[in-house]
Design an enzyme around this catalytic site. Structure first.
Site, PDB file in Angstrom:
ATOM      1  CB  SER A  65      -0.719   0.535   1.589  1.00 30.74           C
ATOM      2  OG  SER A  65      -1.709  -1.357   1.541  1.00 30.74           O
ATOM      3  CB  THR A  66       4.333   1.916   0.554  1.00 29.07           C
ATOM      4  OG1 THR A  66       4.967   0.771  -0.237  1.00 29.07           O
ATOM      5  CG2 THR A  66       4.454   1.592   1.809  1.00 29.07           C
TER       6      THR A  66
END
Length: 566
Positions: free
Chosen positions: A276-277
């Site tokens: 999710s970065t």
């Protein structure tokens, strides 16, 4: 009558003698002239050497006095690698006159790292010389010499010393027995460090040893606490690409490589799906391209999204329509996938190429090849937007986040200290306005969302969690993940990006059994920023912050609801 008769023989004898004398005088004169000419030639030659060759003589003398390999220092001048004259202990087996079995026991008592049997093999070897110890301390040399064995010899030879031990080992690398750089900056700088004209001055790296120590300490602590298989971290200057700290664990001691293969650098060589970065990158592209012109625009996350035979789910489903700020603070895979579908493959692939995700990371030392999607179907287009289906290094991520917050400029990273006020030329990836918006959104994730455990009072931290299941032979693992937190600070005027990553952390009582990034990697970033901020000239100021007044009214919260760490 008197007759006078001259003695002709005597006259002839006297004339010959005079002639011989004259010839001798001429010869003597010629010899003297030759001798004078030789002396004059020597004097002239000495004068020429004294006048014309003096600078060369000085350079040669200086080169002899210099170490064979130049020093490496951190940005503040603290030595990281230097060459010293070290003691070496060796033995000539054919010259040993004492009892070799007893001598082996005595050597083992003084140097217990080797067995008695090993020393005995060296003493009885059918060779003229064997090393017993290199880089020996003077005290040990004195103790071995006191044994009184004439077959044991001592000498001085140049040795590469790393005064900080394992600290920054992956950055520095190491040299072989012949003093040639094999890895890290030792390899990169090999020609400069051995050049007689250049090795008198230490090469300064961008690394700050104090920052490096703090980052390494916190990552090692988290790796031990969560029983992780590995860890990685990097601190990057967003303005010029300088690396202030780079840590890869497990590490090694360059003083004791001894022919073993050192572990890979997890920051520059190992590639991961960073989860999710990647979502802020997708959001930034949506804003930059105009696909999303309002932060209030919502995307359907009411139920899992089915794409072909795949189903995209949220770990902490909100089961409602989410706007851009809510998509990021709740880390919604479903809403991000819908944004990516609207952006389309071409725009996402172009953005990833602008961020150099398709190539090895740009830095001086060893790097790894990224895993770029072979096929960009609809599913790939959606999943890469939240960090699945593409694998890059943590350094790739640090450079991308620097571009997100520094005004939109991507720059290559460097381990060499750059001249003040002369950052390397960069490439514009985002506009100033998009970068300003991302600073707000990243700060909001920390104040309201999954990144709360990364906050550090007064430092205005912004960032994003990323928890990605690890891939294996049988597909994705349910029990192992890569937990990453990507941060920048201070968000009102960003100066540094901080990345912390743990490979396969395990839940603990302190994390309530959680092994996601919000509970494992985010607290590491918080502690690192609190320790290194003052070293880097960032003083905490609780009166300053990013203005979030425009975004906060867009957030909906149920009574008592808190965003869970992802």
């Amino acid at each position: 009558m008197i007759v006078l008769v001259a003695p002709p023989a005597q006259e002839r004898s006297g004339g010959a003698r005079a002639s011989l004398v004259a010839v001798a005088q001429v010869r003597l004169m010629m010899l003297l002239l030759l001798f004078a000419a030789a002396v004059l030639a020597i004097l002239v030659r000495l004068a020429v050497l004294g006048i014309g060759a003096e600078p060369r003589s000085i350079r040669n003398t200086a080169a002899v006095l210099l170490p064979l390999r130049g020093d490496i220092a951190d940005r503040n001048g603290t030595p990281l690698a230097r060459t010293i004259d070290a003691w070496t202990i060796g033995v000539h087996p054919d010259r040993v006159i004492g009892d070799k079995a007893e001598l082996a026991r005595e050597l083992h008592a003084l140097m217990p790292e080797k067995s008695v049997a090993w020393y005995h093999r060296q003493l009885t070897a059918e060779t003229s010389f064997r090393y017993l110890r290199r880089r020996a301390l003077p005290e040990l040399v004195a103790q071995v010499n006191a044994l009184g064995e004439p077959g044991i010899g001592f000498s001085r030879e140049p040795e590469r010393l790393y005064p900080q031990g394992a600290l920054a080992a992956h950055v520095l690398g190491y040299v072989n027995r012949d003093g040639k750089g094999l890895r890290g900056m030792e390899r990169v700088l090999d020609a400069q460090l051995t050049d007689p004209e250049a090795r008198s001055e230490p090469v300064q790296l961008s690394i700050d040893l104090r920052v490096q120590a703090a980052l390494e300490n916190e990552l090692a602590r988290a790796m031990a606490d969560f029983q992780a298989a590995g860890a990685a971290g990097v601190i990057l200057d967003v303005a010029n690409g300088e690396v202030l700290g780079m840590v890869s664990l497990p590490s090694f001691n360059p003083n004791n490589v001894n022919g073993t293969v050192a572990p890979m650098n997890n920051v520059t060589q190992s590639v991961y799906e960073l989860g999710s970065t990647f979502k802020p990158i997708a959001a930034a592209l949506a804003v930059e391209s105009g696909a999303v012109s309002s932060m209030a625009r919502r995307f359907d996350a009411t139920e899992p999204l089915k794409v072909g035979r795949f189903t995209i789910r949220d770990d902490h489903a909100q089961n409602r329509w989410l706007n851009i700020p809510e998509t990021l603070i709740h880390s919604s895979n479903i809403a991000t996938a819908r944004i990516a579908a609207e952006l389309g493959r071409e725009r996402i692939e172009e953005m990833f190429r602008k961020l150099h995700f398709d190539t090895r990371p740009q830095i001086e030392i060893e790097t790894g090849r990224t895993l770029w999607p072979n096929y960009w179907g609809e599913t790939t287009t959606m999943t890469v937007a939240y960090g699945h289906g593409i694998a890059v290094t943590p350094l790739h991520l640090a450079q991308a986040y620097a571009a997100l917050v520094n005004g939109g400029i991507w720059r290559p990273a460097t381990l060499l200290r750059t001249p003040a006020g002369a950052p390397p030329e960069g490439e514009r990836v985002f506009s100033e306005s998009t970068s300003a918006r991302m600073r707000q959104l990243l700060r909001l994730i920390v104040t309201e969302g999954t990144g709360r455990n990364a906050d550090a009072a007064g430092y205005r931290v912004g960032g994003k969690t990323g928890t990605a299941e690890k891939t294996g032979d049988g597909g994705y693992s349910r029990s192992q993940n890569v937990s990453t937190f990507a941060a920048a600070f201070p968000m009102d005027a960003p100066r540094y990006v901080v990345i912390a990553m743990l490979d396969s952390p395990q839940g603990t009582a302190a994390s309530f059994g959680q092994r996601t990034a919000g509970w494992t990697a985010a607290p590491v970033v918080s502690r690192v920023i609190q320790r290194t901020g003052p070293m880097l000239g960032v003083i905490p100021d609780p009166r300053r912050d990013v203005n979030l007044a425009e975004l906060q009214p867009l957030l909906w919260k149920a009574p008592g609801q808190e965003a869970a760490g992802q």
